[in-house]
Design a protein around this motif. Structure first.
Motif, PDB file in Angstrom:
ATOM      1  N   HIS A  41       0.763  -1.104  -0.037  1.00 57.37           N
ATOM      2  CA  HIS A  41       0.038   0.084   0.011  1.00 57.37           C
ATOM      3  C   HIS A  41       0.771   1.202   0.041  1.00 57.37           C
ATOM      4  O   HIS A  41       2.031   1.219   0.329  1.00 57.37           O
ATOM      5  N   TYR A  42       0.366   2.495  -0.322  1.00 59.07           N
ATOM      6  CA  TYR A  42       1.061   3.652  -0.549  1.00 59.07           C
ATOM      7  C   TYR A  42       0.062   4.646  -0.135  1.00 59.07           C
ATOM      8  O   TYR A  42      -1.118   4.731  -0.375  1.00 59.07           O
ATOM      9  N   GLN A  43       0.635   5.692   0.839  1.00 53.07           N
ATOM     10  CA  GLN A  43      -0.011   6.929   1.206  1.00 53.07           C
ATOM     11  C   GLN A  43       0.246   7.963   0.565  1.00 53.07           C
ATOM     12  O   GLN A  43       1.478   8.308   0.292  1.00 53.07           O
ATOM     13  N   VAL A  44      -0.594   8.674  -0.110  1.00 48.50           N
ATOM     14  CA  VAL A  44      -0.181   9.707  -1.067  1.00 48.50           C
ATOM     15  C   VAL A  44       0.112  10.837  -0.178  1.00 48.50           C
ATOM     16  O   VAL A  44      -0.532  11.588   0.699  1.00 48.50           O
ATOM     17  N   PRO A  45       1.450  11.340  -0.411  1.00 45.73           N
ATOM     18  CA  PRO A  45       2.093  12.486   0.351  1.00 45.73           C
ATOM     19  C   PRO A  45       1.545  14.086   0.005  1.00 45.73           C
ATOM     20  O   PRO A  45       1.725  14.872   0.814  1.00 45.73           O
ATOM     21  N   SER A  46       1.169  14.129  -1.404  1.00 49.42           N
ATOM     22  CA  SER A  46       0.957  15.362  -1.666  1.00 49.42           C
ATOM     23  C   SER A  46      -0.010  15.534  -2.556  1.00 49.42           C
ATOM     24  O   SER A  46      -0.750  14.476  -3.056  1.00 49.42           O
ATOM     25  N   GLY A  47      -0.498  16.657  -3.286  1.00 53.49           N
ATOM     26  CA  GLY A  47      -1.522  16.976  -4.268  1.00 53.49           C
ATOM     27  C   GLY A  47      -1.060  16.792  -5.604  1.00 53.49           C
ATOM     28  O   GLY A  47      -1.958  17.393  -6.430  1.00 53.49           O
ATOM     29  N   SER A  48      -0.102  16.359  -6.009  1.00 52.07           N
ATOM     30  CA  SER A  48       0.355  16.154  -7.497  1.00 52.07           C
ATOM     31  C   SER A  48      -0.334  15.322  -8.322  1.00 52.07           C
ATOM     32  O   SER A  48      -0.294  15.451  -9.539  1.00 52.07           O
ATOM     33  N   GLN A  50      -3.861  14.964  -7.856  1.00 53.27           N
ATOM     34  CA  GLN A  50      -5.233  15.545  -7.773  1.00 53.27           C
ATOM     35  C   GLN A  50      -5.836  15.950  -9.208  1.00 53.27           C
ATOM     36  O   GLN A  50      -4.921  16.300 -10.137  1.00 53.27           O
ATOM     37  N   PRO A  51      -6.960  15.428  -9.479  1.00 51.65           N
ATOM     38  CA  PRO A  51      -7.851  15.384  -8.570  1.00 51.65           C
ATOM     39  C   PRO A  51      -8.245  13.677  -8.324  1.00 51.65           C
ATOM     40  O   PRO A  51      -8.919  13.151  -7.514  1.00 51.65           O
ATOM     41  N   THR A  52      -7.410  12.918  -9.091  1.00 56.81           N
ATOM     42  CA  THR A  52      -7.439  11.522  -8.951  1.00 56.81           C
ATOM     43  C   THR A  52      -7.288  11.004  -7.552  1.00 56.81           C
ATOM     44  O   THR A  52      -7.701  10.199  -6.927  1.00 56.81           O
ATOM     45  N   LEU A  53      -5.960  11.718  -6.782  1.00 57.47           N
ATOM     46  CA  LEU A  53      -5.605  11.310  -5.551  1.00 57.47           C
ATOM     47  C   LEU A  53      -5.465  12.465  -4.796  1.00 57.47           C
ATOM     48  O   LEU A  53      -4.923  13.392  -5.163  1.00 57.47           O
ATOM     49  N   GLN A  54      -5.815  12.496  -3.424  1.00 57.81           N
ATOM     50  CA  GLN A  54      -5.808  13.565  -2.606  1.00 57.81           C
ATOM     51  C   GLN A  54      -4.722  13.060  -1.433  1.00 57.81           C
ATOM     52  O   GLN A  54      -4.553  11.825  -1.210  1.00 57.81           O
ATOM     53  N   PRO A  55      -4.135  14.208  -0.880  1.00 55.67           N
ATOM     54  CA  PRO A  55      -3.083  13.945   0.033  1.00 55.67           C
ATOM     55  C   PRO A  55      -3.699  13.186   1.134  1.00 55.67           C
ATOM     56  O   PRO A  55      -4.849  13.567   1.616  1.00 55.67           O
ATOM     57  N   GLY A  56      -3.122  12.277   1.595  1.00 53.23           N
ATOM     58  CA  GLY A  56      -3.696  11.396   2.554  1.00 53.23           C
ATOM     59  C   GLY A  56      -4.424  10.112   2.311  1.00 53.23           C
ATOM     60  O   GLY A  56      -4.793   9.195   3.142  1.00 53.23           O
ATOM     61  N   ASP A  57      -4.839  10.009   0.928  1.00 54.04           N
ATOM     62  CA  ASP A  57      -5.491   8.858   0.665  1.00 54.04           C
ATOM     63  C   ASP A  57      -4.436   7.830   0.659  1.00 54.04           C
ATOM     64  O   ASP A  57      -3.215   7.768   0.612  1.00 54.04           O
ATOM     65  N   ARG A  58      -4.979   6.580   0.857  1.00 52.82           N
ATOM     66  CA  ARG A  58      -4.186   5.265   0.731  1.00 52.82           C
ATOM     67  C   ARG A  58      -4.583   4.431  -0.251  1.00 52.82           C
ATOM     68  O   ARG A  58      -5.824   4.338  -0.603  1.00 52.82           O
ATOM     69  N   ILE A 101       4.396   8.576  -6.491  1.00 55.17           N
ATOM     70  CA  ILE A 101       3.291   8.010  -7.433  1.00 55.17           C
ATOM     71  C   ILE A 101       2.964   8.841  -8.537  1.00 55.17           C
ATOM     72  O   ILE A 101       2.516  10.187  -8.366  1.00 55.17           O
ATOM     73  N   LYS A 102       2.857   8.318  -9.753  1.00 60.95           N
ATOM     74  CA  LYS A 102       2.502   9.314 -10.842  1.00 60.95           C
ATOM     75  C   LYS A 102       1.842   8.564 -11.967  1.00 60.95           C
ATOM     76  O   LYS A 102       1.711   7.175 -11.823  1.00 60.95           O
ATOM     77  N   ARG A 103       1.408   9.302 -13.040  1.00 53.51           N
ATOM     78  CA  ARG A 103       0.528   8.733 -14.164  1.00 53.51           C
ATOM     79  C   ARG A 103       1.833   8.258 -15.241  1.00 53.51           C
ATOM     80  O   ARG A 103       2.431   9.295 -15.637  1.00 53.51           O
ATOM     81  N   VAL A 104       1.716   7.125 -15.829  1.00 56.21           N
ATOM     82  CA  VAL A 104       2.513   6.809 -16.775  1.00 56.21           C
ATOM     83  C   VAL A 104       1.793   7.269 -18.203  1.00 56.21           C
ATOM     84  O   VAL A 104       0.689   7.106 -18.426  1.00 56.21           O
ATOM     85  N   VAL A 105       2.418   8.134 -19.009  1.00 53.06           N
ATOM     86  CA  VAL A 105       1.618   8.925 -19.826  1.00 53.06           C
ATOM     87  C   VAL A 105       2.525   8.633 -21.290  1.00 53.06           C
ATOM     88  O   VAL A 105       1.772   8.705 -22.301  1.00 53.06           O
ATOM     89  N   ALA A 106       3.484   8.056 -21.177  1.00 54.14           N
ATOM     90  CA  ALA A 106       4.274   7.706 -22.590  1.00 54.14           C
ATOM     91  C   ALA A 106       5.097   6.632 -22.360  1.00 54.14           C
ATOM     92  O   ALA A 106       5.733   6.580 -21.147  1.00 54.14           O
ATOM     93  N   VAL A 107       5.181   5.652 -23.415  1.00 50.24           N
ATOM     94  CA  VAL A 107       6.016   4.516 -23.369  1.00 50.24           C
ATOM     95  C   VAL A 107       7.050   4.611 -24.330  1.00 50.24           C
ATOM     96  O   VAL A 107       6.919   5.210 -25.246  1.00 50.24           O
ATOM     97  N   ALA A 108       7.854   3.495 -24.486  1.00 51.31           N
ATOM     98  CA  ALA A 108       9.084   3.638 -25.328  1.00 51.31           C
ATOM     99  C   ALA A 108       8.414   3.626 -26.915  1.00 51.31           C
ATOM    100  O   ALA A 108       7.477   2.922 -27.303  1.00 51.31           O
ATOM    101  N   GLY A 109       9.140   4.502 -27.729  1.00 49.34           N
ATOM    102  CA  GLY A 109       8.668   4.797 -29.019  1.00 49.34           C
ATOM    103  C   GLY A 109       7.289   5.919 -29.174  1.00 49.34           C
ATOM    104  O   GLY A 109       7.468   6.382 -30.361  1.00 49.34           O
TER     105      GLY A 109
END
Length: 206
Positions: A41-48, A50-58, A101-109
């Motif tokens: 599990h991972y506890q979200v530390p910041s608002g980077s 948002q809005p998908t994840l909020q600080p403090g979300d687990r 924790i971030k979103r993968v937006v682009a992959v190889a190629g």
């Protein structure tokens, strides 16, 4: 009447450790290994994110999504998949090793452009609605209240690399600052929020 001699263990503490403590230690080690290799599990530390994840979300993290690892090490025993566009991934920052924790937006190629917070991949804009993007069938809401952050004029992602961004594009320390992430070092895929800040238990898939 003769007395019965009771044989006493000369080392009662060691006997207790073998009988009681050793099974407990083994169980804790097995649980720790499972957590390190299978699910975590991972506890979200910041608002980077948002809005998908909020600080403090687990967040529940599937540690098997991209490979089975030798417990307590980064050694990958078996590849089980690769990060895909739109995945929310957990990894260590190439800048300082901080778990992020971030979103993968682009992959190889992929050829990537980012303008005013909105992505284009291989010449195809991802914007599908006001402050939203579409990764395949996955609709993602963005937070652009603080703008889109630094633009990306156009890069092609090399083999074995990923570009990760926060959904709060104007307030995210992400791949625009620390560079690309090695795909084979991503720990796991965040699958759901199981504890929502201010609301309590939940199961909101990502």
């Amino acid at each position: 009447m003769g007395e019965t001699m009771v044989e006493r263990d000369p080392h009662p503490v060691l006997a207790w450790l073998r009988r009681e403590a050793l099974p407990l230690v083994v169980m804790l080690l097995l649980l720790s290994a499972a957590r390190d290799s299978l699910a975590n599990h991972y506890q979200v530390p910041s608002g980077s994110m948002q809005p998908t994840l909020q600080p403090g979300d687990r967040v529940a993290v599937d540690m098997r999504a991209y490979g089975l690892r030798l417990p307590f090490t980064p050694v990958r025993l078996l590849a089980t998949g690769q990060p895909q566009r739109g995945d929310v991934a957990v990894f260590d920052s190439p800048a300082d090793g901080t778990r992020l924790i971030k979103r993968v937006v682009a992959v190889a190629g992929d050829c990537v452009q980012l303008h005013d917070g909105y992505l284009s991949i291989n010449g195809q804009p991802l914007q599908h609605a006001l402050a939203g993007e579409l990764f395949g069938n996955k609709q993602v809401s963005l937070d652009l209240e603080e703008g889109g952050g630094p633009d990306i004029a156009g890069i092609t992602i090399p083999a074995g690399k990923l570009l990760v961004l926060g959904d709060h594009r104007g307030n995210s320390f992400d791949g625009r600052f620390f560079g690309l992430v090695d795909a084979d070092t991503v720990y796991g895929k965040a699958v759901a929020v199981y504890w929502r800040r201010g609301q309590g238990p939940a199961w909101q898939r990502l």
